[in-house]
Design a protein around this motif. Structure first.
Motif, PDB file in Angstrom:
ATOM      1  N   ARG A 248       0.830  -1.211   0.000  1.00 16.30           N
ATOM      2  CA  ARG A 248       0.000   0.000   0.000  1.00 16.30           C
ATOM      3  C   ARG A 248       0.866   1.264   0.000  1.00 16.30           C
ATOM      4  O   ARG A 248       0.531   2.255  -0.657  1.00 16.30           O
ATOM      5  CB  ARG A 248      -0.932  -0.021   1.215  1.00 16.30           C
ATOM      6  CG  ARG A 248      -1.996  -1.120   1.152  1.00 16.30           C
ATOM      7  CD  ARG A 248      -2.964  -1.018   2.325  1.00 16.30           C
ATOM      8  NE  ARG A 248      -4.024  -2.011   2.236  1.00 16.30           N
ATOM      9  CZ  ARG A 248      -5.126  -1.882   1.510  1.00 16.30           C
ATOM     10  NH1 ARG A 248      -5.308  -0.776   0.791  1.00 16.30           N
ATOM     11  NH2 ARG A 248      -6.036  -2.826   1.484  1.00 16.30           N
TER      12      ARG A 248
ATOM     13  N   ARG B  41       0.755   3.799  -3.115  1.00 14.90           N
ATOM     14  CA  ARG B  41       0.363   5.181  -2.842  1.00 14.90           C
ATOM     15  C   ARG B  41       1.426   6.156  -3.342  1.00 14.90           C
ATOM     16  O   ARG B  41       1.093   7.244  -3.828  1.00 14.90           O
ATOM     17  CB  ARG B  41       0.152   5.347  -1.337  1.00 14.90           C
ATOM     18  CG  ARG B  41      -0.432   6.695  -0.930  1.00 14.90           C
ATOM     19  CD  ARG B  41      -0.982   6.627   0.475  1.00 14.90           C
ATOM     20  NE  ARG B  41      -1.619   7.863   0.896  1.00 14.90           N
ATOM     21  CZ  ARG B  41      -2.447   7.975   1.916  1.00 14.90           C
ATOM     22  NH1 ARG B  41      -2.743   6.889   2.617  1.00 14.90           N
ATOM     23  NH2 ARG B  41      -2.984   9.130   2.252  1.00 14.90           N
TER      24      ARG B  41
ATOM     25  N   TYR C 209       3.734   3.790   7.080  1.00 17.51           N
ATOM     26  CA  TYR C 209       2.402   3.927   6.459  1.00 17.51           C
ATOM     27  C   TYR C 209       1.537   4.925   7.229  1.00 17.51           C
ATOM     28  O   TYR C 209       0.881   5.794   6.636  1.00 17.51           O
ATOM     29  CB  TYR C 209       1.719   2.560   6.418  1.00 17.51           C
ATOM     30  CG  TYR C 209       0.308   2.601   5.888  1.00 17.51           C
ATOM     31  CD1 TYR C 209       0.056   2.891   4.546  1.00 17.51           C
ATOM     32  CD2 TYR C 209      -0.777   2.351   6.732  1.00 17.51           C
ATOM     33  CE1 TYR C 209      -1.240   2.935   4.060  1.00 17.51           C
ATOM     34  CE2 TYR C 209      -2.075   2.391   6.251  1.00 17.51           C
ATOM     35  CZ  TYR C 209      -2.301   2.689   4.917  1.00 17.51           C
ATOM     36  OH  TYR C 209      -3.585   2.746   4.433  1.00 17.51           O
ATOM     37  N   THR C 210       1.559   4.823   8.558  1.00 16.48           N
ATOM     38  CA  THR C 210       0.712   5.723   9.345  1.00 16.48           C
ATOM     39  C   THR C 210       1.265   7.147   9.344  1.00 16.48           C
ATOM     40  O   THR C 210       0.502   8.105   9.498  1.00 16.48           O
ATOM     41  CB  THR C 210       0.555   5.215  10.782  1.00 16.48           C
ATOM     42  OG1 THR C 210       1.845   5.049  11.385  1.00 16.48           O
ATOM     43  CG2 THR C 210      -0.207   3.895  10.806  1.00 16.48           C
TER      44      THR C 210
ATOM     45  N   ARG D 292      -0.291   8.807   6.482  1.00 14.62           N
ATOM     46  CA  ARG D 292      -1.665   9.196   6.808  1.00 14.62           C
ATOM     47  C   ARG D 292      -1.688  10.362   7.796  1.00 14.62           C
ATOM     48  O   ARG D 292      -2.570  11.226   7.724  1.00 14.62           O
ATOM     49  CB  ARG D 292      -2.417   7.992   7.371  1.00 14.62           C
ATOM     50  CG  ARG D 292      -2.578   6.853   6.364  1.00 14.62           C
ATOM     51  CD  ARG D 292      -3.493   5.765   6.863  1.00 14.62           C
ATOM     52  NE  ARG D 292      -4.832   6.260   7.149  1.00 14.62           N
ATOM     53  CZ  ARG D 292      -5.867   5.470   7.454  1.00 14.62           C
ATOM     54  NH1 ARG D 292      -5.692   4.149   7.489  1.00 14.62           N
ATOM     55  NH2 ARG D 292      -7.049   5.982   7.716  1.00 14.62           N
TER      56      ARG D 292
ATOM     57  N   ASP E 263      -1.205  13.677   6.072  1.00 12.27           N
ATOM     58  CA  ASP E 263      -2.311  13.996   5.179  1.00 12.27           C
ATOM     59  C   ASP E 263      -3.454  14.533   6.038  1.00 12.27           C
ATOM     60  O   ASP E 263      -4.165  13.787   6.703  1.00 12.27           O
ATOM     61  CB  ASP E 263      -2.754  12.734   4.423  1.00 12.27           C
ATOM     62  CG  ASP E 263      -3.904  13.007   3.461  1.00 12.27           C
ATOM     63  OD1 ASP E 263      -4.414  14.157   3.433  1.00 12.27           O
ATOM     64  OD2 ASP E 263      -4.308  12.069   2.752  1.00 12.27           O
TER      65      ASP E 263
ATOM     66  N   ASP F 229      -6.982  13.099   6.572  1.00 12.36           N
ATOM     67  CA  ASP F 229      -7.174  11.803   7.242  1.00 12.36           C
ATOM     68  C   ASP F 229      -7.325  12.037   8.741  1.00 12.36           C
ATOM     69  O   ASP F 229      -6.348  12.266   9.458  1.00 12.36           O
ATOM     70  CB  ASP F 229      -5.975  10.896   6.959  1.00 12.36           C
ATOM     71  CG  ASP F 229      -6.203   9.461   7.398  1.00 12.36           C
ATOM     72  OD1 ASP F 229      -6.986   9.254   8.348  1.00 12.36           O
ATOM     73  OD2 ASP F 229      -5.602   8.551   6.804  1.00 12.36           O
TER      74      ASP F 229
ATOM     75  N   TYR G 148      -8.025   9.977  11.076  1.00 17.38           N
ATOM     76  CA  TYR G 148      -7.524   8.902  11.923  1.00 17.38           C
ATOM     77  C   TYR G 148      -5.995   8.842  11.954  1.00 17.38           C
ATOM     78  O   TYR G 148      -5.424   8.037  12.702  1.00 17.38           O
ATOM     79  CB  TYR G 148      -8.070   7.555  11.444  1.00 17.38           C
ATOM     80  CG  TYR G 148      -9.580   7.470  11.487  1.00 17.38           C
ATOM     81  CD1 TYR G 148     -10.263   7.439  12.702  1.00 17.38           C
ATOM     82  CD2 TYR G 148     -10.321   7.439  10.308  1.00 17.38           C
ATOM     83  CE1 TYR G 148     -11.647   7.369  12.743  1.00 17.38           C
ATOM     84  CE2 TYR G 148     -11.710   7.375  10.342  1.00 17.38           C
ATOM     85  CZ  TYR G 148     -12.363   7.336  11.556  1.00 17.38           C
ATOM     86  OH  TYR G 148     -13.734   7.269  11.598  1.00 17.38           O
ATOM     87  N   GLY G 149      -5.350   9.682  11.167  1.00 20.63           N
ATOM     88  CA  GLY G 149      -3.898   9.641  11.075  1.00 20.63           C
ATOM     89  C   GLY G 149      -3.177   9.780  12.404  1.00 20.63           C
ATOM     90  O   GLY G 149      -2.287   8.964  12.721  1.00 20.63           O
TER      91      GLY G 149
ATOM     92  N   HIS H  72      -0.942   6.712  13.830  1.00 18.31           N
ATOM     93  CA  HIS H  72       0.504   6.906  13.907  1.00 18.31           C
ATOM     94  C   HIS H  72       0.982   6.845  15.354  1.00 18.31           C
ATOM     95  O   HIS H  72       2.064   6.303  15.633  1.00 18.31           O
ATOM     96  CB  HIS H  72       0.891   8.247  13.270  1.00 18.31           C
ATOM     97  CG  HIS H  72       2.350   8.363  12.995  1.00 18.31           C
ATOM     98  ND1 HIS H  72       3.080   7.359  12.397  1.00 18.31           N
ATOM     99  CD2 HIS H  72       3.247   9.378  13.235  1.00 18.31           C
ATOM    100  CE1 HIS H  72       4.344   7.739  12.271  1.00 18.31           C
ATOM    101  NE2 HIS H  72       4.468   8.952  12.778  1.00 18.31           N
TER     102      HIS H  72
ATOM    103  N   ARG I 244       3.666  16.012  -2.274  1.00 21.09           N
ATOM    104  CA  ARG I 244       3.392  14.855  -1.417  1.00 21.09           C
ATOM    105  C   ARG I 244       4.394  13.729  -1.623  1.00 21.09           C
ATOM    106  O   ARG I 244       4.928  13.171  -0.657  1.00 21.09           O
ATOM    107  CB  ARG I 244       1.972  14.337  -1.682  1.00 21.09           C
ATOM    108  CG  ARG I 244       1.577  13.139  -0.817  1.00 21.09           C
ATOM    109  CD  ARG I 244       0.194  12.649  -1.174  1.00 21.09           C
ATOM    110  NE  ARG I 244       0.129  12.158  -2.533  1.00 21.09           N
ATOM    111  CZ  ARG I 244       0.464  10.898  -2.892  1.00 21.09           C
ATOM    112  NH1 ARG I 244       0.883  10.055  -1.976  1.00 21.09           N
ATOM    113  NH2 ARG I 244       0.371  10.513  -4.137  1.00 21.09           N
TER     114      ARG I 244
END
Length: 533
Positions: free
Chosen positions: A113, A117, A160-161, A164, A167, A170, A172-173, A177, A320
Motif C-alpha cells: 500500500r 500510494r 504507512y501511518t 496518513r 495527510d 485523514d 484517523y492519522g 501513527h 506529497r
C-alpha cells in the motif's frame, strides 16, 4: 487491490504457514519467551486478571535484568500460548514462529500500500514487495526471528501511518501513527526515531507555510493529538514504564545506546570485538548479504532521491511524493548514521538494523522508477532499448538465482552471502542464531536410531534445539560439558576467541577429527559434525 494480488498474498500466507515447521529454534527464543512471561506475570499481578496462571519466573519486571527490552510481542505470544493450552516446547516455539511470519506477512501487505500510494503503479509496488520478501536473509528470519522481524514490521506500519498522519484530510492519522510509534518504541527504544522524523517533518512545513491562514492552529491541533496518543500507547504497550516512566525510559535508552555484549566475532577474516567495531561493519554486512541486483537498484534509487531533493530545495514541502521520499531517506539514514557515529555495540551481522531494510527496498523501487522514466523518455533510440534490455536481463538472472538459493537451500536462507563476500568460511560468521541445529541433530538421530548420543558443542544452542523433537528422541541427545566425554563434536563455526579460530584455521583438535556430515549453503559450511576418536 485486484483479485490476482489478493491471490498472491493468500498464497504467500499459506506457503509461509506451511514452511515454518522446517526451521530450528533460534538462540534468543527461550530467553525472549522468559521476557514475555515476566511481563505477563507483572501485568497479571497489577490487574488481577488470569489469577489461575502460576508465577513461574519469580522475577519482578521493574527490577528485571532485561527490562530494557521491549516485551510486547513476547507477552502477546505467551498469552496466546496460555489461551491455546499449549504444554509442549515444540508447539510453543512453532506458535511463535507462526506469529512472527503472520506479522511479517501483514507488513508485506502494508508495504504494498505504501509503494502503490507513492508510485501509483501496481507493477512497481509488486516489484518492491518481491524485493522485500526475496532477500534470502529476510525470507529466512521472517519465519522465526522474534526480535528483529517484529521491529521491522512496526517500522513499516509507522511509515504507512506517518503518510496518513501528514495527510490532513485523514482524521484517523494521529491515532494510527501514535499507535504504530508506540508499538515500535515498545519493541525497541530505537522506535523513538519515528516521532522525531514525523514531528521534524511537520515542523519544517510550519517554517515554510506558517503565513498561510489557519495553518498554525491546524498544526498545533494535529501535533497535540498525535503526541497524546503517542504517549498513551507507548505507556500502555510498554509495562516497564508503568511505575517510573521517565527513569525506565532513560534506563532503556542508555542501555541500548551501549548494549552489554562484549564478545568477539569473525568479520572480514579477523576477530573483532563488539565494543570496538570498524565504522564499515554495517555497510559491509548489508553489502555482502543482499542480492547484487537489489544493491544496484538501491544505490541508483538513493542517488536519485538525494539528487532530486537537493535540486528541489524547499519545494519538496509542497509535493506529497517528494515528502514521502524524504521521510524514507531519514528512516534509513538516521539509524545507520547513528550506529556509525556513536560506535554502537552490534553483533550477529546486521540483524539489529533489519528495520532499515524496508527503506532500502523503497530506494530500490525508486531505482526501478528511474529506469522506467529514462526508458520512456529515450525509448526511440535503439541503443537505449538495447542497454535497458541488457540491464533487465542481468537483473532477471540475479533474481532467478536468488529464488533458486531460497528454494535449494531451504531452510538455511538466513546464512546467504553474495559473491562480494569472498571466502565466506574465512571471512564471516554464519549461522549465529543456530537454526541449522534442527537439521543437523535430525541427521544424527537418523544415523543412530537406537542409542543415546553424547554430544559436545561450544554453544548452548544445540541443547535448545532438542526441543524440536518428541520427548523420546530428545532424550537420546545428551549434551555434555567436557569434550572428553563426548562421541561427537558439532559446530556452527562461530568463533568467540582467537584460540578457537586458530584451531579451525590450523586444523587442530577438534577440527582434525573425522568429518561425518555437514550442512552447506552453496560452497560454505554452516554446520559440521565430527566423530571424536
Amino acid at each position: 487491490m485486484n483479485d490476482w494480488l489478493r491471490l498472491f498474498f493468500i498464497a504467500y500466507l499459506l506457503l509461509g504457514t506451511w514452511l515454518i515447521a522446517d526451521y530450528g529454534i533460534s538462540m534468543d527464543e527461550p530467553i525472549q519467551r522468559r521476557h514475555g512471561m515476566v511481563a505477563f506475570e507483572y501485568i497479571r499481578d497489577l490487574s488481577g486478571l488470569f489469577p489461575d496462571v502460576p508465577n513461574q519466573t519469580g522475577a519482578h519486571l521493574p527490577t528485571y535484568d532485561h527490562r530494557d527490552y521491549g516485551m510486547l510481542f513476547q507477552t502477546l505470544a505467551y498469552g496466546l500460548e496460555l489461551a491455546l493450552g499449549i504444554d509442549n516446547s515444540r508447539d510453543v516455539f512453532r506458535l511463535r514462529h507462526l506469529m512472527v511470519f503472520v506479522l511479517f506477512w501483514a507488513a508485506c501487505v502494508v508495504f504494498y500500500r505504501i509503494l502503490y500510494r507513492r508510485f501509483g503503479s501496481v507493477a512497481l509496488a509488486m516489484a518492491g514487495v518481491l524485493m522485500f520478501i526475496l532477500s534470502p536473509r529476510i525470507f529466512g528470519d521472517s519465519m522465526y526471528n522474534p526480535k528483529d522481524i517484529p521491529l521491522l514490521c512496526w517500522f513499516v506500519f509507522a511509515f504507512y501511518t506517518h503518510i496518513r498522519f501528514v495527510d490532513w484530510r485523514d482524521r484517523y492519522g494521529p491515532v494510527l501513527h501514535g499507535l504504530a510509534c508506540g508499538l515500535a518504541i515498545g519493541s525497541r527504544v530505537v522506535g523513538v526515531v519515528w516521532p522525531l522524523i514525523s514531528l521534524g517533518y511537520l515542523s519544517l512545513h510550519l517554517l515554510v507555510l506558517r503565513n498561510e491562514k489557519g495553518y498554525l492552529f491546524a498544526f498545533l491541533k494535529r501535533t497535540a493529538s498525535y503526541l497524546i496518543f503517542l504517549l498513551l500507547f507507548t505507556f500502555l504497550l510498554w509495562p516497564v514504564l508503568w511505575e517510573d516512566p521517565v527513569g525506565s525510559f532513560l534506563h532503556s535508552f542508555n542501555s541500548m545506546k551501549r548494549f552489554r555484549w562484549y564478545g568477539e566475532m569473525l568479520y572480514m577474516g579477523e576477530l573483532v570485538r563488539s565494543t570496538d567495531l570498524p565504522w564499515h561493519y554495517i555497510p559491509v554486512w548489508i553489502g555482502v548479504t543482499t542480492p547484487l541486483s537489489f544493491l544496484v537498484l538501491m544505490a541508483l534509487g538513493i542517488t536519485g532521491m538525494v539528487k532530486r531533493n537537493l535540486k528541489w530545495k524547499w519545494r519538496w514541502l509542497k509535493n506529497r511524493t517528494a515528502g514521502i521520499d524524504l521521510v524514507a531517506m531519514g528512516a534509513l539514514a538516521i539509524p545507520l548514521g547513528s550506529v556509525i557515529v556513536l560506535g554502537s555495540v552490534l553483533y550477529n551481522g546486521w540483524r539489529h538494523l533489519y528495520f532499515v531494510y524496508p527503506f532500502l527496498v523503497y530506494a530500490g523501487v525508486w531505482g526501478m522508477h528511474i529506469f522506467w522514466v529514462w526508458y520512456r523518455k529515450e525509448k526511440q533510440l535503439r541503443s537505449v532499448r538495447l542497454l535497458l534490455a541488457g540491464l533487465l536481463l542481468l537483473l532477471a538472472i540475479d533474481l532467478v538465482h536468488t529464488v533458486y538459493v531460497i528454494v535449494r537451500y531451504h531452510p538455511h536462507q538466513s546464512v546467504y552471502f553474495n559473491a562480494l563476500a569472498g571466502d565466506v568460511e574465512r571471512n564471516f560468521e554464519r549461522d549465529y542464531y543456530g537454526v541449522s541445529y534442527r537439521q543437523g541433530l535430525m541427521r544424527l538421530l537418523e544415523k543412530y536410531p537406537e542409542r543415546k548420543l553424547r554430544i559436545y558443542s561450544r554453544d548452548f544452542i544445540g541443547k535448545i534445539n532438542t526441543m524440536n523433537f518428541p520427548k523420546k528422541e530428545a532424550e537420546r541427545l545428551v549434551f555434555v560439558d567436557r569434550i572428553e566425554e563426548a562421541q561427537f563434536f558439532v559446530t556452527l563455526f562461530n568463533f568467540r576467541s582467537g584460540q578457537e579460530y586458530r584451531e579451525f584455521t590450523r586444523g587442530e583438535f577438534p577440527f582434525d577429527q573425522p568429518e561425518m556430515f555437514s550442512i552447506r549453503v552453496r560452497r560454505y559450511r554452516v554446520f559440521q559434525t565430527y566423530r571424536l576418536e
